[in-house]
Design an enzyme around this catalytic site. Structure first.
Site, PDB file in Angstrom:
ATOM      1  N   ASP A 272       5.085  10.853  42.042  1.00 34.07           N
ATOM      2  CA  ASP A 272       5.261   9.320  42.009  1.00 34.07           C
ATOM      3  C   ASP A 272       4.187   8.429  41.620  1.00 34.07           C
ATOM      4  O   ASP A 272       3.946   7.808  40.658  1.00 34.07           O
ATOM      5  CB  ASP A 272       5.903   8.871  43.537  1.00 34.07           C
ATOM      6  CG  ASP A 272       6.358   7.182  43.311  1.00 34.07           C
ATOM      7  OD1 ASP A 272       6.625   6.559  42.083  1.00 34.07           O
ATOM      8  OD2 ASP A 272       6.662   6.690  44.496  1.00 34.07           O
TER       9      ASP A 272
ATOM     10  N   ASP B   3      -6.542  14.727  44.981  1.00 37.49           N
ATOM     11  CA  ASP B   3      -7.554  13.519  44.661  1.00 37.49           C
ATOM     12  C   ASP B   3      -8.418  13.711  43.412  1.00 37.49           C
ATOM     13  O   ASP B   3      -8.713  12.857  42.571  1.00 37.49           O
ATOM     14  CB  ASP B   3      -8.656  13.482  45.900  1.00 37.49           C
ATOM     15  CG  ASP B   3      -8.741  14.778  46.720  1.00 37.49           C
ATOM     16  OD1 ASP B   3      -8.237  15.803  46.156  1.00 37.49           O
ATOM     17  OD2 ASP B   3      -9.515  14.883  47.402  1.00 37.49           O
TER      18      ASP B   3
END
Ligand code: NAD
Length: 350
Positions: free
Chosen positions: A242, A218
């Site tokens: 990804d 995060d």
């Protein structure tokens, strides 16, 4: 040196961009005294058209006999709703060769800063490389939708050897870059990510010349936008890699600029631009060949261990952009060179 390469032009703009990347490789061979031979084979929509199979066995045989594969792109609109689809060829070839590490460099070019959504001063010095685990984790773990679909689960599963092998790729890549690896995880919550952090820390013991930092996914997502130039190599799981590599790709200004490599054990690799087959611009000379040409530079670096040659290609791309030459996607409505004219400018620099 002698090297044999398989070229899979694929669909849409694939043949246009791979033709130019091969021209660039030939210029490198002539300048540095190498001998590269090429074998072309079918993959994707064109392979379905000609053989009914997006990955014909003949293509695999050709690729098996070569040192590396250069791929354009696959995908044709007419196959969008079909059961046999061009993209199955791409997944199939990655799987066949056990390509477990996906490398995606992202570089911001100062002359293209106005195409990126960040302030130009934040883009200065941005030059990072994502090393994404490609064959494990959540995308391959057990999953199930239960009952009438009101409950579902996916599994993030990693083993120590899976993390070790991709970590080695990241540390070795850092050794020929700026000697820093940021390993991305979510070790504060997920057990699989605690295994990830533990394993990466252990592998790091073999690489005392490389700095290792751990980042929670995060905060890493935030720092990619607030201080992108602080990253060198980012090592991430399949899913986190990804997502973050797509986030970072916007820093480059255009999808047409981005190269990639997929590597397994040993030196063999599959090299392809990040973009798709762009059917909307196919056959018009509007395709930006940089992503494929920089993929060819990665092929020189990782499969053939020709670092000077790889850097010569990258420096030529930098110089041509700095000279003001542009392809249609980065011309902002101004003058632009066709795909082949732009590649010729790169060749002239080499
Ligand atoms: P895309 O990447 O092909 O195109 C997206 C947009 O970017 C289009 O407007 C296109 O014109 C532009 N663009 C892409 N590459 C460019 C380049 N080199 N130079 C200039 N402009 C460029 O994605 P899409 O339109 O979503 O997909 C088209 C087809 O490609 C689909 O069939 C899709 O499945 C396939 N696809 C293949 C790959 C691959 O082969 N690895 C990746 C993504 C999509």
């Amino acid at each position: 040196m002698k090297a044999s390469l398989t070229v899979l032009p694929g669909d849409g703009i694939g043949p246009e961009v791979t033709t130019q990347a091969v021209n660039v490789l030939n210029a490198v061979a002539a300048k540095f005294g190498h001998e590269f031979s090429y074998e072309e084979a079918l993959l994707g929509g064109i392979a379905i058209d000609k053989t009914g199979n997006p990955l014909p066995p003949e293509t695999l045989r050709t690729a098996e006999q070569s040192d590396a594969v250069l791929l354009g792109a696959v995908g044709l609109p007419k196959y969008d709703a079909a059961t046999v689809r061009p993209e199955q060829g791409l997944l199939g070839i990655r799987k066949h060769f056990g390509l477990f590490a996906n490398l995606r460099p992202v570089k911001a070019y100062p002359v293209l800063a106005h195409y990126a959504p960040l302030r130009p001063e934040l883009l200065e010095g941005v030059d990072m490389l994502f090393v994404r685990e490609l064959t494990g984790g959540m995308y391959f773990g057990e999953r199930q939708e239960q009952g009438d679909g009101d409950t579902a689960y996916d599994t993030e599963l990693y083993s120590v050897p899976e993390v070790e092998r991709v970590a080695h790729v990241a540390f070795r890549a850092a050794q020929i870059r700026r000697n820093k690896v940021t390993s991305v995880d979510k070790a504060n919550v997920l057990a699989a990510m605690r295994l990830w952090r533990r394993t990466v820390t252990k592998v790091h013991e073999d690489y005392s010349d490389v700095e290792l930092e751990h980042a929670l996914v995060d905060s890493c997502a935030m720092h990619l936008l607030t201080r992108p130039s602080s990253f060198d190599v980012l090592l991430a799981s399949n899913m986190f890699g990804d997502i973050l590599s797509d986030e970072a790709s916007v820093l480059a200004g255009s999808l047409g600029m981005l190269p990639s490599a997929s590597l397994g054990e040993g030196r063999f690799g599959l090299y392809e631009p990040v973009h798709g087959s762009a059917p909307d611009i196919a056959g018009q000379g509007k395709a930006n060949p940089i992503g494929t040409i920089l993929s060819a530079a990665m092929l020189l670096r990782y499969s053939l261990a020709l670092e000077d040659e790889a850097r010569a290609v990258e420096a030529a791309v930098d110089a041509v952009l700095a000279s003001g030459a542009r392809t249609a996607d980065i011309a902002g409505g101004g003058q632009w060179l066709s795909t082949s004219e732009f590649a010729q400018a790169i060749i002239a620099q080499i």
